[in-house]
Design a protein around this motif. Structure first.
Motif, short mmCIF file in Angstrom:
data_model
loop_
_atom_site.label_atom_id
_atom_site.label_comp_id
_atom_site.label_asym_id
_atom_site.label_seq_id
_atom_site.Cartn_x
_atom_site.Cartn_y
_atom_site.Cartn_z
N ALA A 28 8.13 7.93 0.01
CA ALA A 28 8.15 7.62 -1.42
C ALA A 28 9.44 8.18 -2.03
N LYS A 37 10.87 8.28 -4.84
CA LYS A 37 10.99 9.00 -6.11
C LYS A 37 10.94 10.51 -5.93
N GLU A 86 9.18 3.50 0.16
CA GLU A 86 8.48 2.96 -1.01
C GLU A 86 9.36 3.19 -2.22
N ARG A 98 -2.81 -3.51 -5.53
CA ARG A 98 -3.11 -2.09 -5.72
C ARG A 98 -4.42 -1.97 -6.49
N HIS A 155 -3.57 -1.75 -1.47
CA HIS A 155 -2.85 -0.50 -1.63
C HIS A 155 -3.64 0.39 -2.58
N HIS A 158 -3.20 4.49 -4.18
CA HIS A 158 -2.63 5.84 -4.20
C HIS A 158 -3.36 6.53 -5.33
N SER A 206 -2.62 13.11 -5.92
CA SER A 206 -1.56 13.88 -5.30
C SER A 206 -2.02 15.33 -5.22
N GLY A 222 0.18 8.27 -0.81
CA GLY A 222 0.77 9.56 -0.44
C GLY A 222 -0.07 10.68 -1.02
N GLY A 223 0.59 11.74 -1.49
CA GLY A 223 -0.13 12.81 -2.17
C GLY A 223 -0.58 13.96 -1.28
N GLU A 277 2.39 6.81 2.46
CA GLU A 277 3.68 6.88 1.77
C GLU A 277 3.85 8.22 1.07
N PRO A 278 3.96 9.32 1.84
CA PRO A 278 4.17 10.62 1.22
C PRO A 278 5.58 10.80 0.69
N GLY A 279 5.71 11.61 -0.32
CA GLY A 279 7.02 11.98 -0.85
C GLY A 279 7.19 13.48 -0.74
N ARG A 280 6.46 14.22 -1.59
CA ARG A 280 6.61 15.67 -1.71
C ARG A 280 6.47 16.39 -0.37
N TYR A 336 10.95 16.32 -6.25
CA TYR A 336 10.61 16.41 -7.67
C TYR A 336 11.26 17.65 -8.30
C1 LIG Z 1 4.50 9.12 -6.21
C2 LIG Z 1 3.85 8.19 -5.30
C3 LIG Z 1 3.73 8.50 -3.96
C4 LIG Z 1 4.16 9.82 -3.37
O1 LIG Z 1 3.38 10.87 -3.85
P1 LIG Z 1 3.59 12.35 -3.25
O2 LIG Z 1 2.64 13.19 -4.02
O3 LIG Z 1 5.02 12.73 -3.50
O4 LIG Z 1 3.28 12.30 -1.81
C5 LIG Z 1 3.18 7.54 -3.12
N1 LIG Z 1 2.77 6.35 -3.60
C6 LIG Z 1 2.84 6.03 -4.90
C7 LIG Z 1 2.36 4.71 -5.37
C8 LIG Z 1 3.37 6.93 -5.80
O5 LIG Z 1 3.45 6.62 -7.09
#
Ligand SMILES: *Cc1c(COP(=O)(O)O)cnc(C)c1O
Length: 371
Positions: free
Chosen positions: A24, A26, A45, A116, A165, A167, A170, A206-207, A243-246, A350
């Motif tokens: 992810a 962002k 993503e 979604r 999808h 999400h 988090s 993600g999350g 789809e993890p980010g953090r 972030y």
């Molecule tokens: C922000 C987001 C993520 C990533 O979340 P993290 O907490 O950073 O893992 C994944 N999918 C979607 C749709 C998001 O908005």
């Protein structure tokens, strides 16, 4: 960067083959980071035209999933023109717009979409989550009851539905994430069977948690991967995607700065640091004490006594003229003095990119990509 690549490699290795790993963007879109992750992720993503263009230019070879709660016509058009791998559709009206655009934009193959959904999660399922995007009224995704209304729109369009999808939250640990994944996939299977839809894939979001209070405690990727393998086995023919980010990039970044002054106010100690939450907004956004280490420096050259404290709790603040410019409150530090350095950990996600850089017009920090 080698630590980041090693971490991403460990995450990838913990996941079964039939689980795709998207990053992810962002969380941190720095080109160096996107490139370091490239060998370990299936794709990225993205959630804006800006991210889409940036990622496509930086790592053109990997697929993109394009999501986000509010997409403009121009953004949807760009997603169609560039042939992104998946578009995550969040409402019926977005579906109508995308279907109409797909008639106008010359596309090489049918645009493939996931719907979604904002699923009910059951009581307590999201307890402990830092942020919730689902399981309650939110602007993210369709209510499950609205699925039936989407099907005629899809049937009469050039779009191809590949699955769903979700999400929903988090900040969940592996067992809670697995319970959620189970719920999402079970719902998707039931919905697909009921309406005779394909279920080629389910993106479970993600999350994965990052524990800022105990940064040495990491998300249990091995346990999560084993749980996903069992889930995937129960749903042959369906690809799972996360789809993890953090939890991918958080640990790879540090924010290092210096102590400008140490002072007492009404009996409490404050260390005022160069920089502030305009560089690292994470603690203000998440309302936590950000983890840090004090790096002592013994080169105080000024001819007056060095301000400092020893053995009492200290509040770490920045240079902004607002009481919200706080990194950590009343935390034990041992010793801290003007001229020492402070290194904040877990600043790789972030952090800079969610901060209000221009507030007060202080200079930006320098960025170093090491290793
Ligand atoms: C922000 C987001 C993520 C990533 O979340 P993290 O907490 O950073 O893992 C994944 N999918 C979607 C749709 C998001 O908005």
């Amino acid at each position: 960067m080698t630590d980041l690549a090693a971490h991403a490699g460990t995450v990838r290795a913990a996941l079964p083959d039939r689980v795709e790993l998207y990053y992810a963007v962002k969380a941190n879109p720095a080109p160096e980071i996107l490139r370091a992750l490239a060998p370990h992720v299936t794709g990225y993503e993205v959630a804006s035209a800006g991210e889409l263009t940036h990622v496509r230019d930086t790592v053109p070879e990997l697929p993109l999933a394009f999501g986000g709660p509010g997409k403009t016509e121009a953004e949807l058009r760009l997603a169609l023109e560039t042939g992104v791998h998946r578009i995550h559709v969040e409402s019926e009206s977005e579906l109508r717009l995308l279907a109409a655009l797909a008639e106008q934009v010359p596309v090489r193959r049918p645009p493939e979409v996931l719907l979604r959904v904002n699923l009910p999660t059951g009581s307590g399922a999201l307890d402990g989550a830092a942020l919730t995007m689902g399981g309650r009224p939110t602007p993210f995704g369709l209510d499950p009851e609205r699925l039936a209304g989407c099907l005629p729109l899809l049937a009469g369009s050039r779009l191809r539905l590949r699955g769903f999808h979700a999400h929903l939250a988090s900040g969940l640990e592996a067992p809670a994430q697995l319970a959620l994944a189970e719920r999402i996939v079970t719902w998707a299977r039931t919905a697909a069977d009921r309406y005779g839809l394909p279920l080629d894939e389910v993106n479970i979001g993600g999350g994965m948690n990052v524990d800022y209070g105990r940064p040495e405690r990491r998300f249990d990727w091995a346990g999560y991967g084993a749980g996903l393998a069992a889930l995937a086995d129960r749903h042959p023919g369906t690809v799972l995607r996360i789809e993890p980010g953090r939890a991918l990039t958080g640990y790879c970044g540090w924010y290092v700065t210096e102590v400008l002054d140490v002072r007492h106010s009404a009996g409490e100690a404050f260390a005022v640091l160069r920089g502030g939450t305009h560089h690292l907004r994470t603690p203000a956004a998440k309302q936590h004490d950000h983890p840090f280490t004090v790096l002592l420096r013994n080169d105080w050259a000024r001819p007056w006594p060095r301000p400092g404290v020893h053995g009492e709790p200290v509040t770490l603040t920045g240079q902004l003229c607002t009481p919200k410019d706080v990194f950590a409150r009343r935390v034990p530090v041992g010793r801290v003095r003007a001229g020492d350095r402070v290194a904040f950990a877990v600043a790789g996600a972030y952090a800079w990119n969610i901060s209000h850089h221009t507030f007060l017009m202080h200079p930006a920090p320098a960025f170093y990509f090491l290793g």
